[in-house]
Design a protein around this motif. Structure first.
Motif, PDB file in Angstrom:
ATOM      1  N   VAL A 228       0.847  -1.189   0.000  1.00 31.46           N
ATOM      2  CA  VAL A 228       0.000   0.000   0.000  1.00 31.46           C
ATOM      3  C   VAL A 228       0.885   1.242   0.000  1.00 31.46           C
ATOM      4  O   VAL A 228       1.949   1.251   0.646  1.00 31.46           O
ATOM      5  CB  VAL A 228      -0.964   0.001   1.210  1.00 31.46           C
ATOM      6  CG1 VAL A 228      -0.231   0.176   2.527  1.00 31.46           C
ATOM      7  CG2 VAL A 228      -2.055   1.045   1.044  1.00 31.46           C
ATOM      8  N   LEU A 230       0.541   5.112   0.897  1.00 30.15           N
ATOM      9  CA  LEU A 230      -0.326   6.080   1.552  1.00 30.15           C
ATOM     10  C   LEU A 230       0.286   7.473   1.493  1.00 30.15           C
ATOM     11  O   LEU A 230       1.490   7.649   1.722  1.00 30.15           O
ATOM     12  CB  LEU A 230      -0.536   5.693   3.021  1.00 30.15           C
ATOM     13  CG  LEU A 230      -1.061   4.283   3.291  1.00 30.15           C
ATOM     14  CD1 LEU A 230      -1.050   3.999   4.796  1.00 30.15           C
ATOM     15  CD2 LEU A 230      -2.458   4.109   2.737  1.00 30.15           C
ATOM     16  N   SER A 239      -3.939   7.995   3.209  1.00 27.97           N
ATOM     17  CA  SER A 239      -4.800   7.213   2.327  1.00 27.97           C
ATOM     18  C   SER A 239      -4.080   6.933   1.020  1.00 27.97           C
ATOM     19  O   SER A 239      -3.259   7.732   0.563  1.00 27.97           O
ATOM     20  CB  SER A 239      -6.112   7.964   2.050  1.00 27.97           C
ATOM     21  OG  SER A 239      -7.034   7.151   1.358  1.00 27.97           O
ATOM     22  N   GLY A 240      -4.402   5.762   0.421  1.00 25.30           N
ATOM     23  CA  GLY A 240      -3.797   5.445  -0.857  1.00 25.30           C
ATOM     24  C   GLY A 240      -4.157   4.057  -1.333  1.00 25.30           C
ATOM     25  O   GLY A 240      -4.811   3.281  -0.625  1.00 25.30           O
ATOM     26  N   PRO A 241      -3.740   3.705  -2.535  1.00 26.35           N
ATOM     27  CA  PRO A 241      -4.137   2.447  -3.159  1.00 26.35           C
ATOM     28  C   PRO A 241      -3.227   1.277  -2.795  1.00 26.35           C
ATOM     29  O   PRO A 241      -2.067   1.464  -2.410  1.00 26.35           O
ATOM     30  CB  PRO A 241      -4.013   2.761  -4.650  1.00 26.35           C
ATOM     31  CG  PRO A 241      -2.851   3.721  -4.694  1.00 26.35           C
ATOM     32  CD  PRO A 241      -2.975   4.572  -3.454  1.00 26.35           C
ATOM     33  N   PHE A 242      -3.771   0.084  -2.951  1.00 30.54           N
ATOM     34  CA  PHE A 242      -2.948  -1.121  -2.939  1.00 30.54           C
ATOM     35  C   PHE A 242      -2.346  -1.272  -4.330  1.00 30.54           C
ATOM     36  O   PHE A 242      -3.051  -1.152  -5.341  1.00 30.54           O
ATOM     37  CB  PHE A 242      -3.770  -2.353  -2.587  1.00 30.54           C
ATOM     38  CG  PHE A 242      -4.275  -2.358  -1.165  1.00 30.54           C
ATOM     39  CD1 PHE A 242      -3.389  -2.421  -0.110  1.00 30.54           C
ATOM     40  CD2 PHE A 242      -5.631  -2.297  -0.897  1.00 30.54           C
ATOM     41  CE1 PHE A 242      -3.837  -2.419   1.202  1.00 30.54           C
ATOM     42  CE2 PHE A 242      -6.095  -2.295   0.406  1.00 30.54           C
ATOM     43  CZ  PHE A 242      -5.195  -2.357   1.464  1.00 30.54           C
ATOM     44  N   GLY A 374      -8.141   0.136  -1.822  1.00 32.09           N
ATOM     45  CA  GLY A 374      -7.194   1.008  -1.155  1.00 32.09           C
ATOM     46  C   GLY A 374      -7.484   1.056   0.333  1.00 32.09           C
ATOM     47  O   GLY A 374      -8.377   0.360   0.845  1.00 32.09           O
ATOM     48  N   THR A 376      -7.515   3.734   3.952  1.00 36.34           N
ATOM     49  CA  THR A 376      -7.372   4.997   4.670  1.00 36.34           C
ATOM     50  C   THR A 376      -7.114   4.687   6.139  1.00 36.34           C
ATOM     51  O   THR A 376      -7.796   3.843   6.727  1.00 36.34           O
ATOM     52  CB  THR A 376      -8.633   5.868   4.533  1.00 36.34           C
ATOM     53  OG1 THR A 376      -8.803   6.231   3.154  1.00 36.34           O
ATOM     54  CG2 THR A 376      -8.519   7.135   5.370  1.00 36.34           C
ATOM     55  N   PRO A 390     -11.829   6.467  -1.842  1.00 37.48           N
ATOM     56  CA  PRO A 390     -11.900   6.480  -0.377  1.00 37.48           C
ATOM     57  C   PRO A 390     -13.301   6.665   0.176  1.00 37.48           C
ATOM     58  O   PRO A 390     -13.581   6.245   1.312  1.00 37.48           O
ATOM     59  CB  PRO A 390     -10.985   7.651   0.002  1.00 37.48           C
ATOM     60  CG  PRO A 390     -10.001   7.743  -1.121  1.00 37.48           C
ATOM     61  CD  PRO A 390     -10.802   7.410  -2.346  1.00 37.48           C
TER      62      PRO A 390
END
Length: 399
Positions: A228, A230, A239-242, A374, A376, A390
């Motif tokens: 991930v 973030l 927050s961010g994507p896998f 993703g 958070t 998100p």
């Protein structure tokens, strides 16, 4: 006395690895100079255990007895165990649990690319291990920009020595990586080289707004992790994507102790409710790693651990509630060549109902892959996985 491999052989093996990583895109050109300057072999002990990805087995290589075999192994694109059983292991045979390693070179270089460093970026690394990753960071950014934290004192001492032999002196701290290292904060980047199940608040607090945290994250539902990335916000959340699936040794403080479930099941099946299901082992993704729904099921069914006991004629999948004080459990018995499978559930949580409900939810959305999800993390430590955006949280099927 340890025998040194011939220089020409070393250059050939390393050059082959470098070319392979460049050709595949795993090694980006902005990291190639550091990669050339900091050879993996300089950080590996005489006795090590490369892991065969196809067979899932480990074997010993010893530079003192077969330097050529050792040289080939350390420059192969495979993970190499350097410590078993938290250092309590001895001898050349593999130990019970690998507890420190040198990750696959392609994993190392891709994660460094994901980190998106820039000149003078300050980086905190969690999990020094052999020190190779910290060495690559120091060669690219300079010693003063890199802090690396290792929980095992023996491992930290060895890494510090290996770095010094190459003239590299990042700050190597022996301590709990979960606490980060506040003395040098804030950091522009945090890179974690251990699987985590809960991102500590300290990592968010020690990363400046706009900074990145790159970490292998997952749930206790399985050993599968996903990388991930973030971005830390002004309010202290991240927050961010896998990005892609992978698997790391877990942060020591967050390892799953299976002994905690010793009292969940008394007389089996006892008074557990019995039903049937048409779901198969394949439907659950138990016949393949990283390609099925196991990671997503962990997102949707929190505080649940599961394990498969395989037999000659049947396999039983067990599910255990990890909630403090709970003894809820479920089992599903899959018999070879026969359907339906038999389900037993006991306790307030109907764990199989939760898992099958999550599986249905995933299928109804077209079985989205890991890259569609993703995470958070809020300042209070709350973790919220999401699908696509998100503001589209993944539902929890916990009863």
């Amino acid at each position: 006395m340890s025998q040194e491999p011939d220089l020409a052989d070393r250059v050939d093996h390393y050059g082959e690895l470098t070319r392979s990583l460049l050709d595949s895109g795993a090694l980006t050109t902005d990291w190639s100079e550091a990669f050339d300057a900091v050879p993996r072999a300089a950080f590996l002990p005489d006795l090590a255990w490369p892991h065969d990805m196809d067979t899932g087995t480990d074997r010993a290589v010893d530079r003192r007895t077969d330097p050529e075999d050792w040289e080939r192994a350390v420059y192969a694109n495979v993970p190499i165990t350097t410590q078993w059983d938290d250092g309590k292991h001895s001898g050349s045979e593999p130990g019970r649990v690998p507890t420190s390693s040198a990750s696959m070179p392609s994993v190392v270089t891709r994660m460094l690319a994901d980190l998106a460093v820039f000149p003078d970026a300050r980086v905190l690394e969690i999990g020094t291990g052999t020190g190779w990753n910290a060495g690559l960071l120091s060669a690219r950014l300079g010693d003063r920009c890199v802090v690396t934290v290792e929980v095992d004192e023996t491992v930290a001492v060895s890494a510090r020595a290996a770095l010094a032999r190459l003239g590299l002196r990042p700050k190597v701290v022996c301590g709990d990586g979960g606490e980060g290292h506040p003395d040098e904060a804030p950091y522009d980047r945090v890179i974690v080289t251990a699987g985590v199940r809960q991102l500590p608040a300290a990592w968010l607090e020690q990363t400046r707004p706009g900074g990145l945290i790159v970490a292998p994250w997952g749930t206790h539902y399985s050993d599968e992790d996903a990388l991930v990335r973030l971005t830390v916000a002004d309010d202290g959340s991240a927050s961010g994507p896998f990005l892609r699936p992978l698997e790391f040794m877990k942060l020591r403080a967050q390892r799953l102790d299976w002994r905690r479930f010793g009292n969940h099941v008394g007389e089996y099946p006892g008074d557990a409710a019995e039903t049937e299901t048409s779901v198969s082992l394949s439907d659950l993704g138990e016949d393949r790693r990283f390609l099925g729904p196991k990671f997503v099921l962990g997102l949707c069914v929190p505080d649940c651990a599961h394990v498969v006991n395989s037999g000659e004629d049947s396999s039983t999948v067990w599910f255990f509630d990890m909630t403090e004080g709970s003894r809820s459990w479920a089992s599903v018995v899959f018999r070879t060549g026969a359907r339906p499978a038999t389900v037993h559930q006991s306790g307030p949580r109907k764990l199989w109902d939760e898992v099958s409900g999550a599986l249905e939810w995933w299928r109804e959305r077209g079985s989205p892959g890991l890259g569609s999800f993703g995470l958070t993390v809020l300042p209070d430590g709350t973790h919220r996985p999401w699908l696509a955006e998100p503001d589209h949280p993944v539902p929890s099927f916990a009863g």
